[in-house]
Write a protein that holds these residues in place. Structure first.
Motif, short mmCIF file in Angstrom:
data_model
loop_
_atom_site.label_atom_id
_atom_site.label_comp_id
_atom_site.label_asym_id
_atom_site.label_seq_id
_atom_site.Cartn_x
_atom_site.Cartn_y
_atom_site.Cartn_z
N LEU A 121 21.73 40.81 -9.59
CA LEU A 121 21.65 39.74 -8.59
C LEU A 121 22.00 40.28 -7.20
O LEU A 121 21.40 39.89 -6.20
CB LEU A 121 22.59 38.58 -8.96
N TRP A 122 22.97 41.21 -7.17
CA TRP A 122 23.36 41.80 -5.88
C TRP A 122 22.15 42.50 -5.25
O TRP A 122 21.88 42.38 -4.06
CB TRP A 122 24.51 42.78 -6.09
N TYR A 133 20.75 32.49 -11.81
CA TYR A 133 20.20 33.64 -11.09
C TYR A 133 19.12 33.17 -10.13
O TYR A 133 19.10 33.51 -8.95
CB TYR A 133 19.61 34.60 -12.13
N GLU A 134 18.22 32.34 -10.68
CA GLU A 134 17.11 31.83 -9.88
C GLU A 134 17.63 30.98 -8.70
O GLU A 134 17.20 31.13 -7.57
CB GLU A 134 16.24 30.97 -10.79
N ALA A 159 20.45 31.14 -7.28
CA ALA A 159 21.15 31.97 -6.29
C ALA A 159 20.17 32.64 -5.33
O ALA A 159 20.36 32.61 -4.12
CB ALA A 159 22.00 33.02 -6.99
N TYR A 160 19.09 33.22 -5.86
CA TYR A 160 18.20 33.90 -4.89
C TYR A 160 17.40 32.91 -4.08
O TYR A 160 17.07 33.17 -2.92
CB TYR A 160 17.35 35.00 -5.55
N LEU A 178 29.52 34.30 -5.42
CA LEU A 178 29.98 35.49 -4.70
C LEU A 178 28.85 36.07 -3.86
O LEU A 178 29.03 36.40 -2.68
CB LEU A 178 30.50 36.54 -5.69
N ALA A 179 27.67 36.20 -4.46
CA ALA A 179 26.53 36.76 -3.72
C ALA A 179 26.17 35.88 -2.52
O ALA A 179 25.92 36.37 -1.43
CB ALA A 179 25.33 36.93 -4.64
N THR A 231 28.84 35.82 0.24
CA THR A 231 28.83 37.11 0.94
C THR A 231 27.64 37.19 1.89
O THR A 231 27.77 37.63 3.03
CB THR A 231 28.76 38.27 -0.08
N LEU A 232 26.50 36.73 1.43
CA LEU A 232 25.32 36.71 2.31
C LEU A 232 25.60 35.84 3.54
O LEU A 232 25.26 36.20 4.66
CB LEU A 232 24.09 36.16 1.56
N ARG A 243 25.68 40.22 -12.46
CA ARG A 243 26.09 40.30 -11.07
C ARG A 243 25.41 41.47 -10.35
O ARG A 243 24.97 41.35 -9.21
CB ARG A 243 27.61 40.45 -11.02
N HIS A 292 23.83 23.68 -7.98
CA HIS A 292 24.31 23.19 -9.26
C HIS A 292 25.20 24.23 -9.97
O HIS A 292 26.15 23.91 -10.65
CB HIS A 292 23.14 22.81 -10.16
N TRP A 329 34.64 37.72 -11.10
CA TRP A 329 33.31 37.75 -10.45
C TRP A 329 32.17 37.54 -11.45
O TRP A 329 31.01 37.56 -11.07
CB TRP A 329 33.08 39.08 -9.73
N PRO A 375 30.39 32.43 -11.02
CA PRO A 375 31.01 33.18 -9.91
C PRO A 375 30.10 34.25 -9.32
O PRO A 375 30.14 34.50 -8.12
CB PRO A 375 32.26 33.81 -10.55
N TYR A 376 29.22 34.88 -10.13
CA TYR A 376 28.37 35.92 -9.54
C TYR A 376 27.41 35.33 -8.52
O TYR A 376 27.14 35.91 -7.47
CB TYR A 376 27.59 36.71 -10.62
N ALA A 377 26.92 34.11 -8.83
CA ALA A 377 25.99 33.46 -7.90
C ALA A 377 26.73 33.08 -6.62
O ALA A 377 26.24 33.32 -5.51
CB ALA A 377 25.39 32.22 -8.55
N PRO A 382 21.95 32.54 -18.12
CA PRO A 382 22.11 32.86 -16.70
C PRO A 382 20.82 32.79 -15.91
O PRO A 382 20.85 32.91 -14.69
CB PRO A 382 22.64 34.29 -16.73
N LEU A 415 23.94 44.11 0.64
CA LEU A 415 24.64 42.84 0.74
C LEU A 415 26.15 43.10 0.76
O LEU A 415 26.68 43.80 -0.10
CB LEU A 415 24.29 41.98 -0.48
#
Lengths: 471, 399
Positions: free
Chosen positions: B346-347, A296-297, A299-300, A324-325, A328-329, B343, A316, B337, A320-322, A292, B288
């Motif tokens: 990251l949030w 993670y990288e 995504a931010y 979703l964040a 949402t942003l 997650r 790329h 999710w 889903p966590y990336a 991940p 967020l």
């Protein structure tokens, strides 16, 4: 660049105060047009009557945003990017949320291309009334082989209804894909024209009426040259990619360029740079790496670009966590700052509550309220909800700041006359307000039960704790 | 001649397809066997030729690249954000091994094309003086030290890279343990001894007790340049300001999400004689998905106002990115999710980096992953680290 004034705009309206637009007069329409609540085409006479043709054209030009709005794709999934006119969202609001594309490579086996495309279209999350989703598929000619790319594009077109970004620096490869009937008329975004290939790329963009990316990782002099050249050759729907570096000083320079480009367009009216900006967080995978960590990288980095004016991003990751964040942003940053933060305090009724039904308490911060209300509703609970006036603050903030306190709850009970609706005298408060339990009990003489931490757990909580055990 | 008709139909269809696709038509290869065929095809061929001509016109090679120059549009800001020092070394009257500065901006965050801002954002980790409820991903990181604030602080600094320790004296809350102030001060002493980084000392959020707790802490930490967190307009802030001045600390001016209220409280503090460089402002951090946009825009507005010369808003900004752990997306088990172990952090990270871009200078963080990532980002945005990426052919070289 001077912004048009109310009178500038008014000049081009019919000035008949006919009211067909729904406003009392043309001046009022003009002021809302300036606030972007209306478009010129929302004035019916301007659209219908031929004598206003020139006025309509002039007005449209006058209020055109300094960053061109570019449409990618056709039909219901078409995406508009750009159209920006401010640097900061508090100045007005940001229009046209950052479009998110996810890549597929033509080196991948057909099944994988299909799977990724389906995942791209399949990512959907409902959040406070909005559907969060991705917008585009970026098909990458990683093979550098026209027939292979053509095939990949064909699969992508079949397995996903989103518009495409066709990625290759080789015009003959893009031409091969564009010749396919399912692509030729679909207005994909062509990625990308460079200082070496722009002649052929411009021809393709004209021939197939596509928007095109100008890619120039050198300087902004060169990027501007490229954009001006493309425009001079008859293509107006341009997207700027100053090159995305995701590491060290390269990242600094990339984000500086984003800001400089946007400033040049909005503050200086620089026509060569008045176009949407494209960022490629996917570049972070360039040197390999694995999930991940990389997702993670990515995504931010994408979040940072989004906060720095990126109008379209090529990702790329499909984690889903990336997604979703990021979505949402995007929903946050593109919300209208003119919308109120608070909902009306008071009593809300859900389902068909009886005199034995539970009474819950929450705050009047719009996001809190809608989250709680949606959860109660979707879980099918029958209950009362008291919405406390915390000045539009969420539970945690308002407990800390003192806006959510025992006397507010007492007033709420008195004003809503909730005691005439239920037999019991029990309040369920959010877990984040647990420390107020004693205080509320002393002030209101109601018994207080500390509820769940999150409104998604209300049904489970009520199943276990309601009706309460008699001691 | 049924077969012949089929052939004709087939040919007509082909030509029609070709016409539609703007392709050239090789007329000489078409066998015009009947008059009928010629009549059918002729108009189509004409159209095809016309279209092909048009297409050719489109394909004319354009001339040379236009040369242009770009001049960046630079803002001239007349104001500058105050610089607040965190911690004091022995020679400065404290005992800290490390000190840090926040604020001092001359332009918007990381606009290094315009001016060099002197200080990077700073990341503090929360420590509590009693075990409290934490979400699982955070709890896992500190479970073994939760009983002892000094050990907790050490772990944050030595293992997780916290630059500042934020000690929250929640035990003093009359609604929780109501621990006597003198007893709570033990934790302050212990943490100051356990780590040599600057510290922030927080109360419990109780407006009656916090002024007493924070004043007492100011005395105990005399000379250490700690940050007292926080004063609000409802509480006896004058008492805290007095202690803050007497013992040489900074304090946090906290208001709930309103730029005018923030300005008002800051002004009141300045009027009490507390200088700008001893104030950090906290206009409230929403997570967020839970109002982040309000915090984002507040911070941008405050920073811009300060840069444009509004003296009442020229203090560095504190953001509690750790509030992200209140968002259900950070801790709830929802399979679609993705795993909450990733997650959740990251949030918090996205909350943090978004507010970094908006203008926050000092962050409260709960998860080590956020600290690591946000520090790296800050380094990059300050131009540290050579970038060796070759992106000219990223389309083909991406793995």
């Amino acid at each position: 660049m001077a912004k048009p004034t109310l009178l500038d705009v008014y000049k081009y309206l019919p000035q008949t105060n006919c009211g067909e637009c729904g406003e009392v007069n043309c001046m009022s329409f003009a002021s809302k047009l300036l606030e972007r609540r209306y478009k010129p085409s929302d004035c019916p006479p301007l659209v219908k009557e031929s004598k206003y043709k020139d006025k309509m054209a002039a007005l449209t030009k006058l209020v055109a945003p300094p960053v061109r709005a570019v449409v990618i794709g056709k039909g219901k999934n078409a995406v508009t990017i750009g159209g920006k006119e401010v640097m900061y969202r508090h100045e007005l609001t940001l229009h046209n949320p950052t479009a998110i594309a996810v890549d597929v490579s033509d080196l991948d086996p057909p099944e994988l291309i299909e799977e990724r495309c389906k995942k791209i279209e399949g990512f959907k999350v409902i959040r406070i009334g909005d559907e969060l989703k991705l917008n585009l598929v970026a098909v990458r000619a990683a093979s550098a082989d026209p027939s292979r790319f053509e095939k990949a594009v064909e699969i992508a077109a079949k397995s996903c209804s989103y518009p495409m970004v066709l990625c290759s620096f080789d015009p003959t490869i893009l031409a091969a894909a564009l010749r396919k009937p399912e692509v030729a008329d679909s207005r994909p975004l062509l990625y990308a024209a460079t200082k070496d290939n722009w002649r052929e790329m411009v021809v393709l963009a004209r021939k197939y009426n596509c928007p095109i990316v100008a890619f120039e990782p050198g300087g902004l002099d060169e990027l501007k040259s490229l954009a001006l050249t493309i425009k001079a050759n008859g293509v107006e729907d341009i997207v700027l990619d100053p090159g995305t570096y995701t590491d060290g000083a390269g990242l600094r320079d990339t984000l500086n360029k984003f800001v400089m480009i946007r400033r040049a367009a909005i503050k200086a009216g620089d026509e060569g740079l008045g176009y949407p900006i494209l960022g490629v967080p996917a570049i972070t995978w360039l040197d390999g790496g694995e999930d991940p960590v990389k997702s993670y990288e990515e995504a931010y980095l994408a979040a940072v670009m989004m906060a720095r004016s990126a109008d379209i991003l090529i990702l790329h990751t499909l984690q889903p966590y990336a997604l979703l964040a990021l979505t949402t942003l995007r929903q946050n940053l593109y919300s209208d700052p003119r919308k109120p933060v608070a909902v009306e305090p008071g009593l809300r009724t859900f389902g068909r509550p009886s005199e034995d039904s539970p009474v819950l308490v929450t705050t009047n911060f719009a996001l809190t309220y809608y989250t709680v209300a949606n959860d109660i509703e979707s879980q099918g609970n029958n209950c009362y909800l008291l919405v406390a006036n915390t000045g539009g603050l969420a539970v945690e903030c308002s407990v800390a700041g003192g806006q959510f306190n025992a006397s507010v709850v007492k007033n709420l009970i008195d004003e809503t006359k909730i005691e005439t609706k239920v037999k019991h005298r029990i309040l369920i408060i959010p877990q984040l307000a647990a420390r107020l339990k004693g205080d509320i009990e002393d002030t209101t003489q109601w018994e207080v039960i500390v509820g769940p931490r999150d409104s998604s757990q209300i049904r489970d909580f009520l199943n276990k704790n309601w009706p309460p055990q008699k001691n | 001649m049924a077969g012949g008709n089929d052939d004709i139909n087939e040919l007509v269809k082909k030509v029609a397809d070709l016409v539609q696709k703007f392709e050239e038509i090789e007329i000489e290869n078409v066998e015009l066997s009947t008059e009928e065929l010629r009549i059918i095809i002729q108009p189509l061929v004409q159209t095809a030729i016309k279209r092909a001509e048009a297409a050719l016109k489109v394909e004319e090679k354009p001339p040379e690249l236009i040369k242009a120059t770009f001049t960046p549009y630079l803002e001239k800001f007349h104001g500058q954000i105050a610089e607040v020092q965190l911690g004091a070394t022995k020679s400065e009257g404290g005992t800290r091994g490390k000190t840090l500065k926040i604020g001092g901006e001359k332009t918007m965050p990381f606009y290094s094309f315009e001016a060099s801002n002197p200080n990077k954002p700073v990341f503090a980790m929360d420590v509590f003086d009693m075990p409290i409820t934490l979400t699982k991903p955070v709890k896992q990181m500190v479970e073994d030290v939760m009983h002892d604030p000094a050990e907790w602080a050490k772990k944050c600094v030595n293992k997780y890279g916290a630059q500042v320790v934020s000690l929250n004296l929640v035990s003093t809350d009359p609604l929780l343990e109501d621990r006597p102030i003198q007893q709570a001060m033990k934790s302050v002493e212990n943490v100051l001894q356990a780590v040599d980084v600057p510290i922030i000392i927080g109360g419990s959020g109780n407006p009656q007790k916090d002024p007493l707790v924070l004043s007492a802490a100011a005395e105990v930490a005399h000379g250490e340049k700690v940050v007292l967190n926080s004063v609000t307009i409802e509480m006896d802030y004058k008492r805290v300001v007095k202690a803050c001045k007497e013992h040489g600390h900074a304090l946090v001016s906290f208001t709930p999400m309103d730029v005018n209220n923030q300005k008002r409280l800051n002004r009141l503090l300045l009027d009490e004689g507390l200088p700008k460089n001893q104030i950090v402002q906290d206009p409230t951090t929403a997570a967020l998905g839970y109002g982040l946009e309000y915090a984002f825009s507040l911070e941008e507005r405050i920073k811009l106002a300060g840069l444009m010369g509004d003296e009442d808003l020229q203090m560095p900004i504190l953001a509690a990115a750790s509030n992200a752990w209140g968002a259900r997306e950070s801790w709830m088990k929802v399979e679609e999710w993705g795993p909450r172990e990733i997650r959740g952090p990251l949030w918090e990270t996205v909350t943090c980096v978004a507010l970094m871009m908006a203008g926050a200078d000092l962050f409260m963080i709960s998860h080590p992953a956020t600290i690591r990532v946000a520090k790296k980002l800050a380094d990059s945005l300050f131009g540290e680290g050579v970038c060796e990426q070759k992106i000219e052919n990223w389309i083909t070289s991406l793995k």
